[in-house]
Design a protein around this motif. Structure first.
Motif, PDB file in Angstrom:
ATOM      1  N   GLU A 296     -67.035 -42.810  32.938  1.00 16.96           N
ATOM      2  CA  GLU A 296     -65.987 -43.645  32.745  1.00 16.96           C
ATOM      3  C   GLU A 296     -65.989 -44.620  31.793  1.00 16.96           C
ATOM      4  O   GLU A 296     -64.975 -45.184  31.283  1.00 16.96           O
ATOM      5  CB  GLU A 296     -65.586 -44.284  34.376  1.00 16.96           C
ATOM      6  CG  GLU A 296     -65.242 -43.396  35.093  1.00 16.96           C
ATOM      7  CD  GLU A 296     -65.132 -43.928  36.740  1.00 16.96           C
ATOM      8  OE1 GLU A 296     -65.613 -45.004  36.932  1.00 16.96           O
ATOM      9  OE2 GLU A 296     -64.503 -43.289  37.685  1.00 16.96           O
ATOM     10  N   ALA A 297     -67.037 -45.150  31.517  1.00 13.98           N
ATOM     11  CA  ALA A 297     -67.411 -46.110  30.613  1.00 13.98           C
ATOM     12  C   ALA A 297     -67.293 -45.413  28.967  1.00 13.98           C
ATOM     13  O   ALA A 297     -66.982 -46.464  28.211  1.00 13.98           O
ATOM     14  CB  ALA A 297     -68.721 -46.767  30.647  1.00 13.98           C
ATOM     15  N   ALA A 298     -67.367 -44.229  28.946  1.00 15.76           N
ATOM     16  CA  ALA A 298     -67.278 -43.788  27.601  1.00 15.76           C
ATOM     17  C   ALA A 298     -65.728 -43.721  27.126  1.00 15.76           C
ATOM     18  O   ALA A 298     -65.649 -43.449  25.953  1.00 15.76           O
ATOM     19  CB  ALA A 298     -67.559 -42.217  27.593  1.00 15.76           C
ATOM     20  N   HIS A 299     -64.835 -43.834  28.209  1.00 19.04           N
ATOM     21  CA  HIS A 299     -63.382 -43.802  27.682  1.00 19.04           C
ATOM     22  C   HIS A 299     -62.870 -42.579  26.798  1.00 19.04           C
ATOM     23  O   HIS A 299     -62.510 -42.595  25.741  1.00 19.04           O
ATOM     24  CB  HIS A 299     -63.031 -45.140  26.951  1.00 19.04           C
ATOM     25  CG  HIS A 299     -63.278 -46.273  27.704  1.00 19.04           C
ATOM     26  ND1 HIS A 299     -62.527 -46.758  28.721  1.00 19.04           N
ATOM     27  CD2 HIS A 299     -64.066 -47.233  27.540  1.00 19.04           C
ATOM     28  CE1 HIS A 299     -63.059 -47.912  29.417  1.00 19.04           C
ATOM     29  NE2 HIS A 299     -64.039 -48.344  28.442  1.00 19.04           N
ATOM     30  N   LEU A 300     -63.112 -41.465  27.404  1.00 21.33           N
ATOM     31  CA  LEU A 300     -62.864 -40.106  26.881  1.00 21.33           C
ATOM     32  C   LEU A 300     -61.608 -39.416  27.836  1.00 21.33           C
ATOM     33  O   LEU A 300     -62.030 -38.544  28.571  1.00 21.33           O
ATOM     34  CB  LEU A 300     -64.066 -39.274  26.608  1.00 21.33           C
ATOM     35  CG  LEU A 300     -64.809 -39.860  25.657  1.00 21.33           C
ATOM     36  CD1 LEU A 300     -66.269 -38.906  25.825  1.00 21.33           C
ATOM     37  CD2 LEU A 300     -64.507 -39.858  24.321  1.00 21.33           C
ATOM     38  N   PRO A 301     -60.536 -39.992  27.811  1.00 20.29           N
ATOM     39  CA  PRO A 301     -59.606 -39.489  29.103  1.00 20.29           C
ATOM     40  C   PRO A 301     -59.270 -37.879  28.744  1.00 20.29           C
ATOM     41  O   PRO A 301     -59.062 -37.243  29.522  1.00 20.29           O
ATOM     42  CB  PRO A 301     -58.239 -40.225  29.006  1.00 20.29           C
ATOM     43  CG  PRO A 301     -58.317 -41.023  27.556  1.00 20.29           C
ATOM     44  CD  PRO A 301     -59.951 -41.122  27.153  1.00 20.29           C
ATOM     45  N   LEU A 302     -59.118 -37.449  27.702  1.00 23.27           N
ATOM     46  CA  LEU A 302     -58.581 -36.168  27.270  1.00 23.27           C
ATOM     47  C   LEU A 302     -59.875 -35.193  27.607  1.00 23.27           C
ATOM     48  O   LEU A 302     -59.490 -34.116  28.155  1.00 23.27           O
ATOM     49  CB  LEU A 302     -58.269 -35.974  25.801  1.00 23.27           C
ATOM     50  CG  LEU A 302     -57.028 -36.661  25.353  1.00 23.27           C
ATOM     51  CD1 LEU A 302     -56.851 -36.370  23.955  1.00 23.27           C
ATOM     52  CD2 LEU A 302     -55.818 -36.130  26.157  1.00 23.27           C
ATOM     53  N   ILE A 303     -61.171 -35.434  27.301  1.00 25.13           N
ATOM     54  CA  ILE A 303     -62.173 -34.817  27.702  1.00 25.13           C
ATOM     55  C   ILE A 303     -62.366 -34.635  29.022  1.00 25.13           C
ATOM     56  O   ILE A 303     -62.348 -33.599  29.856  1.00 25.13           O
ATOM     57  CB  ILE A 303     -63.384 -35.021  27.106  1.00 25.13           C
ATOM     58  CG1 ILE A 303     -63.234 -35.036  25.357  1.00 25.13           C
ATOM     59  CG2 ILE A 303     -64.752 -34.496  27.245  1.00 25.13           C
ATOM     60  CD1 ILE A 303     -64.305 -35.541  24.581  1.00 25.13           C
TER      61      ILE A 303
END
Length: 179
Positions: free
Chosen positions: A115-122
């Motif tokens: 969640e901290a990586a902010h990769l919504p599409l992945i």
């Protein structure tokens, strides 16, 4: 004929053990008089010196029936997809179980990192890749249960339910991805 004479000569019972009617000119034989005779295999040489593999190469035959000799049908793809989604579910479960045993931190730690990586599409693509095998295998399994009752076993029924299963599986997977 000599075998039949020997059997008839050695018979001690006159009752035939089959349900077929006995005609007046037929002799009855008991089942206990029949034995097993060993016979040697035919050891004759082949008609030509060409072996099996060479003959098939000369005639340009495939080693065994292969996908190249079949016309592609949607049923083939749906069947193969059903098998692969079952394997994917199994691999996912084993992967999660082994990961839970081997990794040093717990599941919430890795979920927080994701969640901290902010990769919504992945994340959405990953959720869909997890949800689709489950939804397809579930709905296609229901299709197989319907087939077990004898419904939709015509070519038209199989093809139409295949498209319904595919659409329902994608819809269910998209719904599960949106959760």
């Amino acid at each position: 004929m000599a075998l039949l004479r020997t059997i008839l000569k050695n018979t001690t019972q006159t009752r035939l053990l089959t349900a077929a009617p006995v005609k007046s000119w037929q002799h009855t034989v008991s089942a206990s008089t029949f034995g097993i005779k060993s016979v040697e295999a035919n050891r004759a040489k082949p008609l030509s010196n060409e072996n099996f593999e060479d003959k098939n190469k000369r005639l340009q035959r495939p080693i065994s029936p292969h996908l190249s000799i079949y016309q592609f049908q949607s049923n083939m793809a749906l069947s193969i997809t059903h098998r692969f989604t079952g394997l994917a579910q199994n691999g996912l479960m084993y992967g999660l179980a082994i990961g839970a045993m081997v990794l040093p931190a717990s599941f919430p730690h890795y979920l927080g990192m994701l969640e901290a990586a902010h990769l919504p599409l992945i994340v959405l693509a990953g959720k869909f890749l997890i949800a689709f095998p489950f939804s397809y295998h579930l709905i296609n399994g229901m299709r197989h249960l319907v087939w077990d009752t004898g419904f939709n076993l015509t070519i038209k029924g199989i093809q139409s339910t295949g498209y319904v299963v595919l659409a329902a599986a994608v819809s269910l997977a998209l719904y599960l991805t949106s959760l």
